[in-house]
Design a protein around this motif. Structure first.
Motif, PDB file in Angstrom:
ATOM      1  N   ARG A   1       0.854  -1.193   0.000  1.00  0.00           N
ATOM      2  CA  ARG A   1       0.000   0.000   0.000  1.00  0.00           C
ATOM      3  C   ARG A   1       0.888   1.240   0.000  1.00  0.00           C
ATOM      4  O   ARG A   1       2.039   1.212   0.417  1.00  0.00           O
ATOM      5  CB  ARG A   1      -0.906  -0.004   1.230  1.00  0.00           C
ATOM      6  N   LEU A   2       0.310   2.318  -0.432  1.00  0.00           N
ATOM      7  CA  LEU A   2       0.977   3.636  -0.420  1.00  0.00           C
ATOM      8  C   LEU A   2       2.317   3.590  -1.156  1.00  0.00           C
ATOM      9  O   LEU A   2       3.306   4.153  -0.693  1.00  0.00           O
ATOM     10  CB  LEU A   2       1.169   4.114   1.029  1.00  0.00           C
ATOM     11  N   ASP A   3       2.335   2.860  -2.283  1.00  0.00           N
ATOM     12  CA  ASP A   3       3.525   2.779  -3.147  1.00  0.00           C
ATOM     13  C   ASP A   3       4.756   2.189  -2.470  1.00  0.00           C
ATOM     14  O   ASP A   3       5.881   2.455  -2.883  1.00  0.00           O
ATOM     15  CB  ASP A   3       3.879   4.169  -3.712  1.00  0.00           C
ATOM     16  N   ARG A   4       4.531   1.400  -1.438  1.00  0.00           N
ATOM     17  CA  ARG A   4       5.692   0.766  -0.797  1.00  0.00           C
ATOM     18  C   ARG A   4       6.073  -0.499  -1.545  1.00  0.00           C
ATOM     19  O   ARG A   4       5.281  -1.056  -2.300  1.00  0.00           O
ATOM     20  CB  ARG A   4       5.331   0.392   0.643  1.00  0.00           C
ATOM     21  N   ARG A   5       7.297  -0.985  -1.270  1.00  0.00           N
ATOM     22  CA  ARG A   5       7.729  -2.259  -1.860  1.00  0.00           C
ATOM     23  C   ARG A   5       7.299  -3.400  -0.954  1.00  0.00           C
ATOM     24  O   ARG A   5       7.173  -3.218   0.257  1.00  0.00           O
ATOM     25  CB  ARG A   5       9.254  -2.275  -1.988  1.00  0.00           C
TER      26      ARG A   5
END
Ligand code: BTN
Length: 270
Positions: free
Chosen positions: A60-64
Motif C-alpha cells: 500500500r501507499l507505493d511501498r515495496r
C-alpha cells in the motif's frame, strides 16, 4: 518441459476450491500487476495468480513488498463483483483479512488479529499485507484484484531496520514448519465462504471481534493530519470508530491511512 513439483503440489492442494483458473510462476514482478493484465485480456471471476517469488512486489501507499523464494505466500485473486458486491467494494480488503485469520487458525491453530483496515497481525506483529485494487475502463468497473502476501518462513521477514511496523512469520509464531500451499488452500476456502456473506452482520461482527488494539489508544495518520483516540469498533460501512480524548466519536473511512498504537516509537510505525 519437466513439471515443477512445487506447482504440482500447489495444484493438488487447490483442487475442490471454487477457483475458475490458477496461474503459477516461479518468479514474477508483482502478482497484482499480472492479475491486472489478465483482467484486461478477459480473466474470469475467481481466478488466482500465485508466485513463488516477487521481484517488484507492491504494498500500500507505493511501498515495496519483498517476496523471497520458498518463504511466503504471494497471490492475487481476480473478482468481477456482482451488483450487490459493487455496493461494498471497500470490504474486499477486510474480506481478505478475515480469510487469512481463519486460515491461520484452521491451518496452524494461531489466533490472528486484524489491524484496521486490513493488516493481519500475530503477537501484535504484521504477518500479512493486503493490497486491493480496482480496475476501471471508461468509467466502468472491470474487476477487483485482491493481492495477499503472507510471511510464512522467518526468512520472509525483512530486517527490522527496513520495517515500518514490527513483523513476524507464521512459522515463528507457530514454532514449527508450515506447508504454505495447505495454508493457502485454507485461506482461499475461507475467503470464498466469507464472500457469500460480504457486508452481513456476521461479517462485521467477526471483523470487529478480531480487531487489533480494541479499547486502546491509537494514532491514525491521514493525508491531512493525524487523529488520536481509543478504538471502539467498526461502523456499518466498515469505518473505524474512535473516541477522541475530548470524548467525541469519530469515524475514519478507509483511505490512505495508517494506524499504530499510540505508545509505539515513531521508527517502528506503519
Ligand atoms: C501492504 O501491507 O502494504 C500490502 C502488501 C501486499 C502484498 C501482496 S503480495 C501479492 C500481491 N502482489 C503485490 O505486488 N502485492 C500484493
Amino acid at each position: 518441459m519437466k513439471d515443477d513439483p512445487d506447482e504440482t503440489r500447489l495444484r493438488e492442494q487447490l483442487q475442490g476450491l471454487p477457483l475458475s483458473e490458477v496461474r503459477f510462476s516461479a518468479e514474477t514482478g508483482s502478482t497484482n500487476d499480472d492479475a491486472g493484465r489478465w483482467l484486461e485480456t478477459g480473466a474470469p471471476d475467481a481466478a488466482v495468480v500465485v508466485t513463488d517469488c516477487q521481484i517488484a512486489g507492491r504494498g500500500r501507499l507505493d511501498r515495496r513488498w519483498i517476496t523471497r523464494p520458498g518463504a511466503a505466500l504471494a497471490f492475487s485473486l481476480i473478482f468481477h463483483p456482482t451488483p450487490a458486491e459493487m455496493e461494498h467494494l471497500a470490504l474486499f480488503s477486510p474480506l481478505a483479512g478475515l480469510a487469512v485469520s481463519d486460515g491461520l487458525k484452521a491451518g496452524c491453530g494461531l489466533k490472528a488479529e486484524i489491524k484496521w483496515p486490513n493488516d493481519v497481525l500475530l503477537q501484535r506483529r504484521k504477518v500479512c499485507g493486503i493490497l486491493a485494487e480496482t480496475s476501471w475502463q471508461a468509467g466502468r468497473l472491470t474487476g477487483v484484484v485482491l493481492g495477499i502476501g503472507v510471511n510464512v518462513a522467518p526468512s520472509a521477514v525483512p530486517p527490522a531496520d527496513r520495517l515500518l511496523f514490527p513483523a513476524i512469520s507464521v512459522e515463528e509464531a507457530a514454532g514449527h514448519p508450515v506447508e504454505r500451499w495447505i495454508l493457502l488452500s485454507e485461506i482461499l476456502a475461507s475467503l470464498f465462504a466469507w464472500r457469500k456473506k460480504l457486508a452481513s452482520p456476521e461479517f462485521f461482527q467477526s471483523w470487529e471481534s478480531r480487531l487489533a488494539f480494541k479499547g486502546e489508544d491509537v494514532l491514525v495518520q491521514m493525508p491531512d493530519g493525524q487523529l488520536e483516540g481509543k478504538v471502539m469498533g467498526i461502523d456499518p460501512q466498515g469505518g473505524l470508530v474512535l473516541r477522541t480524548p475530548a470524548g467525541k466519536q469519530e469515524v475514519i473511512t478507509v483511505g490512505d491511512v495508517h494506524l499504530r498504537p499510540a505508545h509505539l516509537p515513531p521508527a517502528e510505525q506503519s
